[in-house]
Design a protein around this motif. Structure first.
Motif, PDB file in Angstrom:
ATOM      1  N   PHE A 130       4.345  24.615  24.530  1.00 40.31           N
ATOM      2  CA  PHE A 130       5.770  24.926  24.474  1.00 40.31           C
ATOM      3  C   PHE A 130       6.146  26.257  25.141  1.00 40.31           C
ATOM      4  O   PHE A 130       7.157  26.335  25.823  1.00 40.31           O
ATOM      5  N   ASN A 131       5.377  27.337  24.898  1.00 40.98           N
ATOM      6  CA  ASN A 131       5.641  28.650  25.514  1.00 40.98           C
ATOM      7  C   ASN A 131       7.059  29.162  25.236  1.00 40.98           C
ATOM      8  O   ASN A 131       7.718  29.712  26.122  1.00 40.98           O
ATOM      9  N   LEU A 132       7.524  28.972  24.006  1.00 38.51           N
ATOM     10  CA  LEU A 132       8.844  29.474  23.633  1.00 38.51           C
ATOM     11  C   LEU A 132       8.756  30.936  23.204  1.00 38.51           C
ATOM     12  O   LEU A 132       7.684  31.429  22.828  1.00 38.51           O
ATOM     13  N   LEU A 133       9.895  31.623  23.266  1.00 38.20           N
ATOM     14  CA  LEU A 133       9.991  32.996  22.784  1.00 38.20           C
ATOM     15  C   LEU A 133      10.338  32.950  21.294  1.00 38.20           C
ATOM     16  O   LEU A 133      11.446  32.555  20.920  1.00 38.20           O
ATOM     17  N   TRP A 134       9.383  33.339  20.462  1.00 40.52           N
ATOM     18  CA  TRP A 134       9.517  33.122  19.017  1.00 40.52           C
ATOM     19  C   TRP A 134      10.582  34.015  18.386  1.00 40.52           C
ATOM     20  O   TRP A 134      11.097  33.703  17.307  1.00 40.52           O
ATOM     21  N   SER A 135      10.919  35.126  19.029  1.00 31.03           N
ATOM     22  CA  SER A 135      11.922  36.035  18.480  1.00 31.03           C
ATOM     23  C   SER A 135      13.339  35.659  18.895  1.00 31.03           C
ATOM     24  O   SER A 135      14.306  36.304  18.494  1.00 31.03           O
ATOM     25  N   ARG A 136      13.470  34.595  19.690  1.00 26.19           N
ATOM     26  CA  ARG A 136      14.786  34.157  20.158  1.00 26.19           C
ATOM     27  C   ARG A 136      15.137  32.801  19.566  1.00 26.19           C
ATOM     28  O   ARG A 136      14.265  31.971  19.315  1.00 26.19           O
TER      29      ARG A 136
END
Length: 340
Positions: A91-97
């Motif tokens: 996934f490579n999502l930005l976890w803080s966003r």
């Protein structure tokens, strides 16, 4: 749309040069869903990373929509990448966003206005079926929902090409099918060219128009998915086809069938496209003085039609059995005698 010409990628190691991709030639058309399949170490991940410039070929050229990706650098490469979306296995999502902020991120980098970023992100949320989840964080989402966010983010810049790097490998079978259905829908709605790599033939079977089979850095087989299913030539391809057909064809299984039915003949019928809809077994029973036993079989759907295999036992005199085999072949069914 995409042209990969005599591409090679050689890495240097302490033990000597390693050829990850070796002389690959592939042309992929506009709007096509093209699959690359291979086991670990086949070179497929290196190949797909060369399509967006994450890897540079040692030799050969990679042309994506008129841009020689293998040659451009710096600003030109960054601009070229805006027309190439990519989704990843993890996934490579930005976890803080939040979800909305993740989708807007590529637009933020591209300098798009805040108002336009928000409009586009909400549009994409609807496209991928995540209405109402824009304020959620990745930790609050299921695996399938995270991948939907990844797909939405990859579409933010209206790319011409979508690259999928083992995009469903971390998902359960039901979620995998829902993501594959979404990719087919996006392909049809947007006319997007999709290139995906996988080690799962189910993925190829379900959504791809054509497939390249890789082994040891080389493309060993390439063609329409239905044709590859019907007539796999290489051992690695036959292994992939057996995995998805769910019909065991090992020597042990065949020996068991032959021991169980010592009289008559055990045949393997292979059906493709319209031939899967024909009442072949009923016709054999009505036309010929034979005992017909269905042993095992499976029918699978591909983007270009159905593919199926069926093992049957025919018991009767030799002349009648041969006539039945000839009749089956006349119905555009491939017949293989495996015993008797």
């Amino acid at each position: 749309m995409i042209s990969i010409s005599d591409v090679k990628k050689i890495y240097q190691s302490k033990s000597g040069p390693i050829s990850a991709v070796d002389g690959v030639n592939i042309d992929i058309g506009q709007g096509e869903i093209f699959g690359v399949i291979g086991y670990s170490g086949a070179g497929k991940s290196t190949l797909i990373r060369m399509l967006n410039g994450l890897e540079v070929p040692t030799n050969g050229t990679v042309n994506v929509n008129g841009q020689i990706v293998s040659k451009v650098k710096g600003k030109d490469l960054r601009q070229a990448r805006q027309s190439i979306g990519m989704i990843f296995q993890h996934f490579n999502l930005l976890w803080s966003r939040t979800v909305l902020e993740n989708i807007q991120f590529p637009l933020e980098i591209a300098g798009v206005s805040k108002k336009e970023r928000l409009r586009r992100a909400n549009e994409l949320l609807e496209l991928v079926g995540l209405d109402g989840r824009g304020d959620a964080y990745p930790s609050q989402l299921s695996g399938g929902q995270k991948q939907r966010v990844g797909i939405a983010r990859s579409l933010a810049n209206n790319p011409d090409v979508l690259l999928c790097d083992e995009a469903t490998s971390a998902l359960d079978p039901q979620t995998t099918d829902s993501i594959l259905d979404l990719l087919v829908d996006i392909n049809k709605r947007l006319g997007l060219t999709i290139v995906l790599i996988t080690h799962e033939m189910h993925v190829i079977k379900k959504i791809c128009h054509r497939v390249a089979v890789m082994e040891q850095g080389k493309v060993v087989e390439l063609g329409d998915v239905l044709e590859v299913f019907r007539n796999p030539k290489e051992q690695v391809t036959k292994r992939f086809v057996r995995e998805v057909s769910q019909v065991e064809e090992t020597g042990e299984t065949i020996d068991h069938l032959l021991a169980q039915y010592p009289k008559g003949k055990v045949l393997k019928f292979t059906f493709v496209g319209e031939s899967t809809e024909q009442p072949l077994i009923t016709s054999l029973i009505r036309r010929f003085d034979l005992d017909v036993n269905i042993l095992q079989g499976q029918i699978s759907q591909t983007q270009k039609g159905a593919y199926g295999t069926l093992f049957v036992h025919l018991d009767g005199n030799e002349e009648t059995v041969q006539a039945a085999v000839s009749f089956a072949e006349e119905q555009m069914v491939k017949v293989e005698v495996i015993g008797g």
